[in-house]
Design a protein around this motif. Structure first.
Motif, PDB file in Angstrom:
ATOM      1  N   GLU A 235      72.544 -30.321 -35.677  1.00 43.11           N
ATOM      2  CA  GLU A 235      73.318 -29.090 -35.534  1.00 43.11           C
ATOM      3  C   GLU A 235      74.675 -29.285 -34.883  1.00 43.11           C
ATOM      4  OE1 GLU A 235      71.243 -25.747 -34.083  1.00 43.11           O
ATOM      5  OE2 GLU A 235      69.719 -25.837 -35.645  1.00 43.11           O
ATOM      6  N   GLY A 236      74.887 -30.436 -34.234  1.00 39.00           N
ATOM      7  CA  GLY A 236      76.171 -30.665 -33.576  1.00 39.00           C
ATOM      8  C   GLY A 236      76.349 -29.854 -32.307  1.00 39.00           C
ATOM      9  N   ILE A 237      75.266 -29.232 -31.852  1.00 42.01           N
ATOM     10  CA  ILE A 237      75.290 -28.426 -30.633  1.00 42.01           C
ATOM     11  C   ILE A 237      74.243 -28.997 -29.683  1.00 42.01           C
ATOM     12  CG2 ILE A 237      74.955 -26.130 -29.644  1.00 42.01           C
ATOM     13  CD1 ILE A 237      75.638 -24.996 -32.421  1.00 42.01           C
ATOM     14  N   PRO A 238      74.636 -29.492 -28.539  1.00 45.54           N
ATOM     15  CA  PRO A 238      73.661 -30.109 -27.632  1.00 45.54           C
ATOM     16  C   PRO A 238      72.741 -29.079 -27.004  1.00 45.54           C
ATOM     17  CG  PRO A 238      75.784 -29.948 -26.551  1.00 45.54           C
ATOM     18  CD  PRO A 238      76.000 -29.499 -27.969  1.00 45.54           C
ATOM     19  N   LYS A 239      71.505 -29.482 -26.799  1.00 47.74           N
ATOM     20  CA  LYS A 239      70.573 -28.575 -26.125  1.00 47.74           C
ATOM     21  C   LYS A 239      70.875 -28.578 -24.630  1.00 47.74           C
ATOM     22  CE  LYS A 239      66.944 -32.084 -25.617  1.00 47.74           C
ATOM     23  NZ  LYS A 239      67.780 -33.184 -26.136  1.00 47.74           N
ATOM     24  N   PRO A 240      70.721 -27.443 -23.965  1.00 42.59           N
ATOM     25  CA  PRO A 240      70.960 -27.392 -22.523  1.00 42.59           C
ATOM     26  C   PRO A 240      70.063 -28.368 -21.785  1.00 42.59           C
ATOM     27  CG  PRO A 240      70.766 -25.191 -23.431  1.00 42.59           C
ATOM     28  CD  PRO A 240      70.351 -26.135 -24.514  1.00 42.59           C
ATOM     29  N   CYS A 241      70.580 -28.991 -20.778  1.00 42.23           N
ATOM     30  CA  CYS A 241      69.844 -29.980 -20.009  1.00 42.23           C
ATOM     31  C   CYS A 241      68.946 -29.282 -18.991  1.00 42.23           C
ATOM     32  CB  CYS A 241      70.824 -30.912 -19.290  1.00 42.23           C
ATOM     33  SG  CYS A 241      70.042 -32.252 -18.396  1.00 42.23           S
ATOM     34  N   MET A 242      67.690 -28.962 -19.400  1.00 46.69           N
ATOM     35  CA  MET A 242      66.709 -28.350 -18.500  1.00 46.69           C
ATOM     36  C   MET A 242      67.253 -27.106 -17.806  1.00 46.69           C
ATOM     37  SD  MET A 242      64.052 -30.290 -18.877  1.00 46.69           S
ATOM     38  CE  MET A 242      63.021 -29.813 -17.498  1.00 46.69           C
ATOM     39  N   GLY A 243      68.086 -26.336 -18.517  1.00 48.44           N
ATOM     40  CA  GLY A 243      68.704 -25.180 -17.886  1.00 48.44           C
ATOM     41  C   GLY A 243      69.728 -25.572 -16.846  1.00 48.44           C
ATOM     42  N   GLY A 244      70.179 -26.808 -16.918  1.00 50.22           N
ATOM     43  CA  GLY A 244      71.080 -27.360 -15.913  1.00 50.22           C
ATOM     44  C   GLY A 244      70.339 -28.365 -15.051  1.00 50.22           C
ATOM     45  N   TRP A 245      70.878 -29.554 -14.941  1.00 57.07           N
ATOM     46  CA  TRP A 245      70.247 -30.646 -14.183  1.00 57.07           C
ATOM     47  C   TRP A 245      69.971 -30.201 -12.738  1.00 57.07           C
ATOM     48  CZ3 TRP A 245      69.201 -35.869 -15.428  1.00 57.07           C
ATOM     49  CH2 TRP A 245      69.020 -36.737 -14.350  1.00 57.07           C
ATOM     50  N   GLY A 246      68.732 -30.347 -12.301  1.00 62.95           N
ATOM     51  CA  GLY A 246      68.388 -29.969 -10.937  1.00 62.95           C
ATOM     52  C   GLY A 246      68.650 -28.513 -10.640  1.00 62.95           C
ATOM     53  N   SER A 247      68.414 -27.663 -11.650  1.00 64.74           N
ATOM     54  CA  SER A 247      68.744 -26.249 -11.498  1.00 64.74           C
ATOM     55  C   SER A 247      67.514 -25.349 -11.446  1.00 64.74           C
ATOM     56  CB  SER A 247      69.653 -25.802 -12.651  1.00 64.74           C
ATOM     57  OG  SER A 247      69.883 -24.419 -12.613  1.00 64.74           O
ATOM     58  N   ARG A 248      66.542 -25.598 -12.312  1.00 56.24           N
ATOM     59  CA  ARG A 248      65.402 -24.696 -12.429  1.00 56.24           C
ATOM     60  C   ARG A 248      64.056 -25.363 -12.187  1.00 56.24           C
ATOM     61  NH1 ARG A 248      66.971 -21.585 -18.085  1.00 56.24           N
ATOM     62  NH2 ARG A 248      69.009 -20.772 -17.442  1.00 56.24           N
ATOM     63  N   SER A 249      63.949 -26.641 -12.489  1.00 55.36           N
ATOM     64  CA  SER A 249      62.637 -27.281 -12.433  1.00 55.36           C
ATOM     65  C   SER A 249      62.741 -28.717 -11.950  1.00 55.36           C
ATOM     66  CB  SER A 249      61.980 -27.241 -13.816  1.00 55.36           C
ATOM     67  OG  SER A 249      62.709 -28.030 -14.731  1.00 55.36           O
ATOM     68  N   LEU A 250      61.591 -29.256 -11.567  1.00 58.71           N
ATOM     69  CA  LEU A 250      61.522 -30.658 -11.187  1.00 58.71           C
ATOM     70  C   LEU A 250      60.227 -31.246 -11.711  1.00 58.71           C
ATOM     71  CD1 LEU A 250      60.574 -31.126  -7.424  1.00 58.71           C
ATOM     72  CD2 LEU A 250      60.427 -28.926  -8.572  1.00 58.71           C
ATOM     73  N   THR A 251      60.253 -32.554 -11.884  1.00 61.44           N
ATOM     74  CA  THR A 251      59.103 -33.294 -12.382  1.00 61.44           C
ATOM     75  C   THR A 251      58.608 -34.229 -11.292  1.00 61.44           C
ATOM     76  OG1 THR A 251      59.862 -33.232 -14.684  1.00 61.44           O
ATOM     77  CG2 THR A 251      58.344 -35.000 -14.084  1.00 61.44           C
ATOM     78  N   VAL A 252      57.300 -34.308 -11.116  1.00 66.53           N
ATOM     79  CA  VAL A 252      56.696 -35.327 -10.266  1.00 66.53           C
ATOM     80  C   VAL A 252      55.808 -36.185 -11.151  1.00 66.53           C
ATOM     81  CG1 VAL A 252      55.192 -35.828  -8.304  1.00 66.53           C
ATOM     82  CG2 VAL A 252      56.793 -33.906  -8.194  1.00 66.53           C
TER      83      VAL A 252
END
Length: 366
Positions: A235-252
């Motif tokens: 599509e030539g349109i990048p997907k948002p990065c997790m709603g913004g890097w370090g913005s909404r969620s974290l992974t353990v």
């Protein structure tokens, strides 16, 4: 370097309790070097993580893997989340979910289940999963979940080998009682990157699939939620990065590695913190890994002056690293990226489609 201002608290936690898995999916996005069972966090560690997550502001936890049902203490982990007033969703292959096990998980506080499905019928589903009988186990798991009265969601990774069956997949989800069907066009991280040429579906197949999704959304609008995860290579349109890097969620991760994104294991130089050494609050608010790509000040051009920068956040940092070796570059999926030719070359390559290479146990880090 710590951020200048304290970020808003996260609302979601992805708890990858193990990398062990009974399937061998060729699109697996887990890191190439998997965490060994012997290096996984113990029950007490996960209890503390859930307590700290609740104190930090997390309200929803996705309990994932690998296959989380392989953890004998899964009930304890879910109970800890429940005690912390965190809504839990089990993300599972469905293998190893008899009624008695689900009853114990529900008693511990489990609220919903997301079931992965590889295709709409057993032969190709089992072939993609790399395990005979897996489709039948998934069908049984769906029955068990709906009989228990839990919300059921289906997650389907779409690629060349199943995208032509998207109508049948949606109808399968309806027949199994799913309230939500997530159609996730394959993203090329981890083992999936190894199979990229074999997985890319082509523009014509994507266009037909999109038409089916649009039609089924109109037909099922009041019954089933259908999510279409953008195929950003096309599509030539990048997907948002997790709603913004370090913005909404974290992974353990299974060994306690804390990341702003589940695919960020591969980013060199990120130096992610570990929950065995730091609290979740410190990790979220002060770690350099979580601060690295927050906001927009880190952005190069053309992102820095792009009017979409607050929506797509420069695209995916993990994809930028995978394709260019630099996580700070504009995501090559964006048509404005100076590296967009790397994606264009991949989707327009006229070459023989190789056989899928299955992810088999082997490469693990201690």
């Amino acid at each position: 370097m710590a951020p200048l201002t304290t970020p808003s608290p996260p609302w979601a936690l992805l708890a990858e309790v193990t990398h062990a898995c009974p399937l061998q999916c060729p699109y697996c996005s887990n890191p190439l070097d998997l965490v060994r069972r012997s290096a996984e966090l113990g029950t007490g560690d996960w209890r503390r993580v859930m307590r700290e997550a609740g104190e930090l502001g997390v309200v929803q936890a996705h309990i994932s893997g690998g296959e989380p049902l392989l953890r004998g203490d899964l009930e304890d982990i879910i109970a800890a989340a429940e005690d912390a007033e965190i809504y839990t969703q089990l993300v599972t292959s469905g293998l190893g979910l008899p009624p008695a096990r689900l009853d114990r998980l529900v008693a511990a506080g489990l609220r919903s289940v997301q079931l992965s499905v590889q295709d709409a019928a057993a032969p190709n589903s089992d072939l993609i999963a790399g395990r005979g009988g897996s489709f039948a186990a998934k069908e049984e798991a769906a029955t068990v979940v709906t009989a228990a009265g839990l919300p059921l969601g289906l997650n389907v990774v779409l690629h060349r080998h199943n995208i032509d069956h998207i109508d049948e997949i949606i109808r399968l989800g309806v027949a199994w009682g799913a309230e939500r069907i997530e159609l996730a066009n394959v993203q090329f991280y981890g083992w999936a990157m190894r199979n990229r040429t074999a997985l890319l579906p082509g523009r014509d197949r994507l266009a037909r699939a999109q038409k089916v999704v649009d039609d089924r959304r109109a037909e099922l609008a009041d019954a089933v939620e259908i999510i279409w995860v953008v195929p950003d290579y096309y599509e030539g349109i990048p997907k948002p990065c997790m709603g913004g890097w370090g913005s909404r969620s974290l992974t353990v991760g299974p060994d306690g590695t804390a990341l702003p994104c589940p695919a960020a294991y591969a980013i060199e130089g990120l130096d992610p913190p570990n929950v065995k050494e730091r609290s979740l609050a410190w990790i979220w608010e002060r770690s350099s890994a979580f601060a690295a790509y927050r906001g927009t000040s880190w952005m190069p051009e053309p992102c820095r002056s792009c009017p979409e920068r607050e929506r797509d956040f420069g695209g995916c940092r993990c994809q930028a690293f995978a394709l260019t070796g630099d996580a700070g570059r504009t995501d090559p999926a964006c048509r404005l990226s100076p590296d967009h030719h790397l994606v264009e070359a991949a989707v327009s390559a006229d070459e023989e489609i190789p056989a899928l290479v299955y992810r088999r146990p082997g490469r693990r880090r201690s």
